[in-house]
Design a protein around this motif. Structure first.
Motif, PDB file in Angstrom:
ATOM      1  N   PHE A  39      36.255  32.941  49.342  1.00 46.55           N
ATOM      2  CA  PHE A  39      35.926  33.706  48.138  1.00 46.55           C
ATOM      3  C   PHE A  39      35.517  35.113  48.539  1.00 46.55           C
ATOM      4  O   PHE A  39      34.801  35.300  49.511  1.00 46.55           O
ATOM      5  CB  PHE A  39      34.791  33.033  47.348  1.00 46.55           C
ATOM      6  N   HIS A  40      35.987  36.107  47.763  1.00 46.18           N
ATOM      7  CA  HIS A  40      35.756  37.504  48.108  1.00 46.18           C
ATOM      8  C   HIS A  40      35.358  38.291  46.868  1.00 46.18           C
ATOM      9  O   HIS A  40      35.884  38.057  45.779  1.00 46.18           O
ATOM     10  CB  HIS A  40      37.032  38.129  48.696  1.00 46.18           C
ATOM     11  N   ASP A  41      34.415  39.224  47.030  1.00 48.24           N
ATOM     12  CA  ASP A  41      34.108  40.173  45.965  1.00 48.24           C
ATOM     13  C   ASP A  41      35.139  41.285  46.050  1.00 48.24           C
ATOM     14  O   ASP A  41      35.314  41.897  47.106  1.00 48.24           O
ATOM     15  CB  ASP A  41      32.706  40.777  46.152  1.00 48.24           C
ATOM     16  N   VAL A  42      35.814  41.532  44.940  1.00 50.53           N
ATOM     17  CA  VAL A  42      36.890  42.520  44.936  1.00 50.53           C
ATOM     18  C   VAL A  42      36.717  43.431  43.732  1.00 50.53           C
ATOM     19  O   VAL A  42      36.502  42.956  42.615  1.00 50.53           O
ATOM     20  CB  VAL A  42      38.270  41.827  44.877  1.00 50.53           C
ATOM     21  N   ALA A  43      36.838  44.723  43.958  1.00 48.88           N
ATOM     22  CA  ALA A  43      36.739  45.695  42.877  1.00 48.88           C
ATOM     23  C   ALA A  43      37.968  45.608  41.978  1.00 48.88           C
ATOM     24  O   ALA A  43      39.078  45.332  42.439  1.00 48.88           O
ATOM     25  CB  ALA A  43      36.625  47.106  43.448  1.00 48.88           C
ATOM     26  N   VAL A  44      37.767  45.865  40.684  1.00 52.30           N
ATOM     27  CA  VAL A  44      38.886  45.777  39.747  1.00 52.30           C
ATOM     28  C   VAL A  44      39.995  46.756  40.094  1.00 52.30           C
ATOM     29  O   VAL A  44      41.172  46.457  39.893  1.00 52.30           O
ATOM     30  CB  VAL A  44      38.425  45.958  38.279  1.00 52.30           C
ATOM     31  N   TRP A  45      39.654  47.938  40.626  1.00 52.11           N
ATOM     32  CA  TRP A  45      40.699  48.899  40.978  1.00 52.11           C
ATOM     33  C   TRP A  45      41.532  48.399  42.155  1.00 52.11           C
ATOM     34  O   TRP A  45      42.709  48.699  42.231  1.00 52.11           O
ATOM     35  CB  TRP A  45      40.133  50.297  41.245  1.00 52.11           C
ATOM     36  N   ALA A  46      40.942  47.604  43.029  1.00 53.61           N
ATOM     37  CA  ALA A  46      41.705  47.028  44.135  1.00 53.61           C
ATOM     38  C   ALA A  46      42.629  45.926  43.618  1.00 53.61           C
ATOM     39  O   ALA A  46      43.762  45.790  44.086  1.00 53.61           O
ATOM     40  CB  ALA A  46      40.766  46.481  45.207  1.00 53.61           C
ATOM     41  N   ILE A  47      42.150  45.153  42.651  1.00 53.04           N
ATOM     42  CA  ILE A  47      43.000  44.131  42.045  1.00 53.04           C
ATOM     43  C   ILE A  47      44.185  44.792  41.363  1.00 53.04           C
ATOM     44  O   ILE A  47      45.332  44.363  41.529  1.00 53.04           O
ATOM     45  CB  ILE A  47      42.207  43.270  41.039  1.00 53.04           C
ATOM     46  N   ARG A  48      43.921  45.865  40.616  1.00 56.86           N
ATOM     47  CA  ARG A  48      45.008  46.579  39.933  1.00 56.86           C
ATOM     48  C   ARG A  48      46.024  47.114  40.944  1.00 56.86           C
ATOM     49  O   ARG A  48      47.231  46.961  40.773  1.00 56.86           O
ATOM     50  CB  ARG A  48      44.457  47.717  39.082  1.00 56.86           C
TER      51      ARG A  48
END
Length: 68
Positions: A39-48
């Motif tokens: 499990f990883h914390d990921v910023a929404v801009w990185a997901i986009r």
């Protein structure tokens, strides 16, 4: 039903792993059965950005599949 090239799945998996490495700094997409690794914390801009890269990779792959 569309035919897949023999290494299509391996090429797709390699492309997805490269996107994950670039965008999320994740070293593998394999399950390792440890929360700290899976499990990883990921910023929404990185997901986009990762979704945009995957979409473009799919578009490129689709355009080469339709070539004779």
């Amino acid at each position: 039903m569309p035919r897949h090239k023999p290494n299509a799945d391996a090429a797709r998996d390699a492309e997805l792993l490269e996107i994950a490495r670039r965008q999320f700094r994740i070293e593998t997409l394999e399950t390792r059965n440890r929360d700290a690794l899976d499990f990883h914390d990921v910023a929404v801009w990185a997901i986009r950005a990762a979704l945009e890269e995957a979409f473009e990779a799919g578009r490129r792959a689709g355009s080469t599949d339709t070539q004779p």
